[in-house]
Write a protein that holds these residues in place. Structure first.
Motif, short mmCIF file in Angstrom:
data_model
loop_
_atom_site.label_atom_id
_atom_site.label_comp_id
_atom_site.label_asym_id
_atom_site.label_seq_id
_atom_site.Cartn_x
_atom_site.Cartn_y
_atom_site.Cartn_z
N ARG A 90 35.66 38.51 28.79
CA ARG A 90 35.97 38.59 30.44
C ARG A 90 37.52 38.45 30.75
N PHE A 91 37.69 38.86 31.70
CA PHE A 91 38.94 38.87 32.75
C PHE A 91 38.03 38.63 34.22
N GLN A 92 38.45 37.31 35.18
CA GLN A 92 38.16 36.97 35.99
C GLN A 92 39.29 36.78 36.72
N LYS A 93 39.25 36.11 38.06
CA LYS A 93 40.36 35.35 39.20
C LYS A 93 41.05 34.09 39.06
N GLU A 94 39.43 33.36 39.15
CA GLU A 94 40.06 31.41 39.02
C GLU A 94 39.73 31.19 37.56
N THR A 95 39.62 29.70 37.51
CA THR A 95 39.44 29.62 36.40
C THR A 95 38.29 29.39 35.98
N THR A 96 37.29 29.07 37.37
CA THR A 96 35.90 29.25 37.06
C THR A 96 34.81 29.81 37.24
N PRO A 97 33.98 30.32 36.86
CA PRO A 97 33.21 29.25 35.91
C PRO A 97 33.70 29.89 34.73
N LEU A 98 33.51 28.26 34.16
CA LEU A 98 33.62 28.11 32.58
C LEU A 98 32.32 28.19 32.31
N ASN A 99 31.60 28.70 31.16
CA ASN A 99 30.62 27.96 30.17
C ASN A 99 31.02 27.55 29.64
N LYS A 100 29.72 26.67 28.25
CA LYS A 100 30.57 25.77 27.59
C LYS A 100 30.92 26.62 26.27
N GLY A 101 32.29 25.76 25.98
CA GLY A 101 33.15 26.39 24.75
C GLY A 101 33.37 27.65 24.85
N GLU A 102 34.41 27.81 26.59
CA GLU A 102 34.97 29.11 26.78
C GLU A 102 35.98 28.67 27.28
N TYR A 103 37.48 29.12 27.13
CA TYR A 103 38.35 28.75 27.69
C TYR A 103 39.36 29.22 28.62
N ALA A 104 39.87 29.42 29.79
CA ALA A 104 40.46 30.58 30.69
C ALA A 104 42.45 30.63 30.02
N ILE A 105 42.52 31.88 29.62
CA ILE A 105 44.16 32.26 29.84
C ILE A 105 44.67 32.36 30.46
N GLU A 106 45.37 31.89 31.22
CA GLU A 106 46.40 32.55 32.00
C GLU A 106 47.21 34.25 32.24
N TYR A 107 46.70 35.23 32.66
CA TYR A 107 47.58 36.35 32.35
C TYR A 107 47.95 36.88 33.80
N SER A 108 49.19 37.83 33.62
CA SER A 108 49.16 39.05 34.59
C SER A 108 49.00 40.41 34.16
N SER A 109 48.86 41.24 35.25
CA SER A 109 49.00 42.54 34.88
C SER A 109 49.70 42.89 35.86
N PRO A 110 50.74 43.82 35.26
CA PRO A 110 51.88 44.86 35.98
C PRO A 110 51.63 45.74 36.40
N ASP A 111 50.50 46.46 34.94
CA ASP A 111 49.86 48.04 35.97
C ASP A 111 49.02 48.00 34.84
N GLN A 112 48.50 48.89 34.96
CA GLN A 112 46.85 49.39 34.68
C GLN A 112 46.46 49.69 33.18
#
Length: 162
Positions: A90-112
């Motif tokens: 999924r995509f989300q606004k903040e680094t949390t919530p994260l479930n066990k075994g999940e990792y967050a990678i920061e992104y930017s989306s200049p267009d759709q």
């Protein structure tokens, strides 16, 4: 007045050098301690003839993104399989919530249509393009804050291409 001018110039130079060194130290720390994540590459023209020897990278995690209404900046949440290959959850606004075994990678989306993780180009030595044509994965090191750093390209057998 001239005395203050030189003090301001030297002070700005010192601030710039401190910031540059801090940035280098943070990247080195990410290289040493970051979690290696393999991101499947989506089909893309492998080389730009105009700009020299580099490969433009498009990741599979950014596909089918137009169907989702996501923030301009945020985190792509992934789960790794037994080979270390990331699968988008999924995509989300903040680094949390994260479930066990999940990792967050920061992104930017200049267009759709576009999701950038900051590792969309891979530069290589002139004349080495043939070697990288078989790349299927981008190896990215990530930290707990979602920062990422491209460390190499990997082939179908998950071997680092050198």
């Amino acid at each position: 007045m001239k005395k203050y001018k030189w003090i301001i110039i030297v002070l700005n130079l010192i601030i710039l050098l401190v910031y540059f060194n801090y940035s280098v130290i943070k990247k080195e720390e990410l290289l040493r301690n970051g979690q290696l994540v393999l991101l499947k590459l989506a089909p893309v023209d492998p080389r730009s003839l105009i700009q020299g020897d580099y490969m433009n990278l498009l990741y599979e995690i950014s596909e089918d993104r137009y169907s989702q209404n996501i923030p301009k900046r945020g985190y792509c949440i992934v789960r790794l399989d037994h080979n270390g290959v990331a699968h988008k959850l999924r995509f989300q606004k903040e680094t949390t919530p994260l479930n066990k075994g999940e990792y967050a990678i920061e992104y930017s989306s200049p267009d759709q249509w576009t999701v950038n993780i900051g590792a969309e180009s891979f530069f290589f030595q002139e004349g080495q393009a043939k070697k990288y044509e078989n790349a299927r994965y981008g190896g990215v090191k990530i930290d707990k804050n979602g920062n990422s750093l491209l460390v190499g390209l990997y082939d179908e057998q998950l071997k680092n291409i050198k």
